[in-house]
Design an enzyme around this catalytic site. Sequence first.
Site, mmCIF file in Angstrom:
data_model
loop_
_atom_site.group_PDB
_atom_site.id
_atom_site.type_symbol
_atom_site.label_atom_id
_atom_site.label_comp_id
_atom_site.label_asym_id
_atom_site.label_seq_id
_atom_site.Cartn_x
_atom_site.Cartn_y
_atom_site.Cartn_z
ATOM 1 N N GLN A 48 37.296 3.595 4.516
ATOM 2 C CA GLN A 48 36.223 2.746 5.029
ATOM 3 C C GLN A 48 36.670 1.290 5.192
ATOM 4 O OE1 GLN A 48 35.920 4.986 2.623
ATOM 5 N NE2 GLN A 48 34.212 6.342 3.141
ATOM 6 N N TYR A 78 51.442 13.845 5.688
ATOM 7 C CA TYR A 78 52.025 14.877 4.823
ATOM 8 C C TYR A 78 50.918 15.676 4.132
ATOM 9 C CZ TYR A 78 56.224 12.195 5.749
ATOM 10 O OH TYR A 78 57.254 11.539 6.380
ATOM 11 N N TRP A 128 28.623 -0.561 -0.035
ATOM 12 C CA TRP A 128 29.296 0.193 -1.092
ATOM 13 C C TRP A 128 28.934 -0.344 -2.464
ATOM 14 C CZ3 TRP A 128 34.081 -0.895 -4.067
ATOM 15 C CH2 TRP A 128 34.665 0.245 -4.636
ATOM 16 N N ARG A 129 28.338 0.511 -3.264
ATOM 17 C CA ARG A 129 28.240 0.270 -4.701
ATOM 18 C C ARG A 129 29.479 0.892 -5.321
ATOM 19 N NH1 ARG A 129 26.370 3.770 -8.781
ATOM 20 N NH2 ARG A 129 26.201 2.642 -10.763
ATOM 21 N N ALA A 130 30.255 0.086 -6.029
ATOM 22 C CA ALA A 130 31.587 0.504 -6.475
ATOM 23 C C ALA A 130 31.507 1.712 -7.408
ATOM 24 C CB ALA A 130 32.301 -0.654 -7.159
ATOM 25 N N ASP A 131 32.408 2.664 -7.176
ATOM 26 C CA ASP A 131 32.569 3.810 -8.065
ATOM 27 C C ASP A 131 33.806 3.673 -8.941
ATOM 28 O OD1 ASP A 131 34.947 5.589 -6.750
ATOM 29 O OD2 ASP A 131 33.768 4.633 -5.195
ATOM 30 N N GLU A 181 27.218 4.103 0.551
ATOM 31 C CA GLU A 181 27.701 4.951 -0.536
ATOM 32 C C GLU A 181 27.275 4.470 -1.924
ATOM 33 O OE1 GLU A 181 31.654 7.128 0.653
ATOM 34 O OE2 GLU A 181 32.051 4.997 0.371
ATOM 35 N N GLU A 207 28.259 8.984 0.458
ATOM 36 C CA GLU A 207 28.452 9.662 -0.817
ATOM 37 C C GLU A 207 27.307 9.243 -1.726
ATOM 38 O OE1 GLU A 207 32.264 8.819 -2.428
ATOM 39 O OE2 GLU A 207 33.334 10.136 -1.043
ATOM 40 N N TYR A 263 28.145 8.704 -7.892
ATOM 41 C CA TYR A 263 28.949 9.582 -8.734
ATOM 42 C C TYR A 263 28.390 9.700 -10.152
ATOM 43 C CZ TYR A 263 33.000 9.419 -5.484
ATOM 44 O OH TYR A 263 33.852 9.534 -4.423
#
Length: 741
Positions: free
Chosen positions: A306, A328, A583-586, A617, A639, A642
């Site tokens: 992101q 890869y 974004w709320r930090a995970d 998220e 997301e 978590y």
Amino acid sequence: MTPPVSLVPSAPGRRPRTRGLLTGLAVALAAALVPTVGAVPAQAAPVLLSQGRPATASSTEGGAFPASAAVDGNTGTRWSSAFSDPQWLRVDLGSRATITGVTLRWEAAYARAFQIQTSDDGTAWTTIHSTTTGGGGTQTLTVTGSGRYVRMYGTQRATGYGYSLWEFQVFGEFGGGGPGDPVEPTDPRNPNLGPNTYVFDPATPTATIQNRLDTIFSQQETNQFGPQRYAVLFKPGTYTADVNLGFFTQVAGLGMSPDDVNLIGHVRAEAAWFGGNATQNFWRAAENLSVTLPAGTVVERWAVSQAAPYRRMHLRGGQNQIQLWDGYTGWSSGGLMADTRIDGLVVSGSQQQWYSRNSEFGNGWTGSVWNMVFQGVAGAPTPNFPNPSHTVIPTTPLVREKPFLYVDGTGEYRVFVPALRANSAGTSWYNKTPAGSSISLADFFIVRPGTSAATINNALAQGRHLLFTPGVHRVTEPIRVNRADTVVLGLGLATIQADNGTVAMRVADVDGVKVAGIMFEAGAVSSPVLMEVGPTGSAASHAANPTSLHDVFFRIGGPGVGRAATSLVVNSDHVIGDHMWLWRADHGDGVGWTVNTADTGLIVNGDNVTMYGLFVEHYQKYQTIWNGNGGRTYFYQNELPYDPPNQAAWMNGSTRGYAAYKVADSVTSHQAWGLGSYAYFNVDPSVVAERSFEVPNHPNVRFTNMVTVSLGGVGTINRMINNVGTTVNASNQVSYLTAYP
């Protein structure tokens, strides 16, 4: 840690961005590698103004001791004068500033008697400090003065040698303070873009360019949460360089067309620091230049997730390809490509989702995992959601491309503001003349870290646009954008941090404001909202000239504790969002269910608001709430949080959890295409989200092409939308739905 998940690109079993993994290493490396050049202060206090600015002197002892060595931030280099009196060293700050402090770091040859002087024109000088008893060493002086030029004027040496300074540092603040105070002017031919902006022209030695790029990358490769920000800008011409972008680094061309800058080499993003896993390759940008790969090379790599736009770019050569993963085995979780021409092939590899808008792929696209959306893209694949998961929308109904900085044919810096385009496809520039308007940088107030919100608001009140230079800009009152058609543009992912619980920015309910290239950061004291577009109750129509937000990002926690009830509230009608990540930090510092608290990412109250490329998220209640009518979203990635500690802690009344995307019951028209919502409840895997999308049952509320995923089977989403859709959990990890109702 998550149980091992297959990393074979064709297998949709993503390894989530695991909290804490490599965070300590990243922080330690960042601390070890941070140079003194361009260091961003921790407080909104007087800042270092002189670093990297042009310096001259009355004389030098020799070529090894230039005036520039005293303002380069390196305490191992120095300026040294001839062995006579008087002598002086002068620094040009680029524009008038309030001077509050001067630090002199003397070598053994120091001044017994000297003055610190300021000047607006470099000719008439005012003395703001004088001494005849200087003792050498490090002298830290508190002074009061103002001017564009500051000099040390030595009248008596303490030794038989000259005057010798390891460093000459000037501290203060640009601009005034109160309404009506004079606003710092901007020289559009020689603007002061701050110590963390590097501008190169074709005469710059290739080794100088590469050394600077390598130095920045070595510091920023793992530096997710440090305050350092950088912009590397290339004037029109041809260059040879390998641009490997780390965190909070922007590379951009300064031409009117991307093809005005041809970089022979690479503009790339790699994931080697994280074992090939690009799911934390955030916050970097490549814009407005063309790339010619070196002879014998056919692969460019942009392995990102992101907040990493690849915008207004041209990868030359039909034989070439750009890989959106490490090539890869590593996962990636992007991303955006907009207004971009790829002559060859785009290979998405392990990308879980991707949004491409108004671009041209000469040899097409290959690859799919969960949610690939193409809008107004020439060379898009055939729509066949969900196998493969390609959503193809032929045109973009109404969009304005992101404003950008450029240098015109006379050497003047200007900002180009692209015009609105209706029902468009393809780029705005390839084999076309871009439509829009151009604004001289003389009409901008350049905001450098340490500038107060009061000073910024004074500049806005006097009709200036804003250009934020790379760094963290801390505010204790809102920045108030009240004038129609104001441009707020950031370089180097410039960050505005809301301290003391303030709202960081309020935009009035006016036409045509453009906010671009800015990240909003929550402070430790909770803010009610970080950015508000239009006050509550806004009702004016902006259909002919909407406000637009481009590459605007929000972060709650990560560098430390951050809190904000809501990140973004849109009250005005007709607003356009062009790539946003909320974004709320995970992972990182200041992270936890009761630590970096944040209810909701986005609330839309305005009517006829459109979001292109929306990522939201980990918020603790609804991720997105849409109350306005006529809303449209093209691509949505989410997301769920978590970290609910248990089901009881994450209940919406009697409903298990909160939806990722909530359309209010009162809404009678809303459309969305290409939506994904994922669960990874790693604190308590027994937690259940009842549904991902919650919408009113109305014939004009329509959702097209959705996916839900239980990442690694850790956690459950019971239904896709309302009470429709298959449960995803450990035994059935992915579910698709092509239409609702």
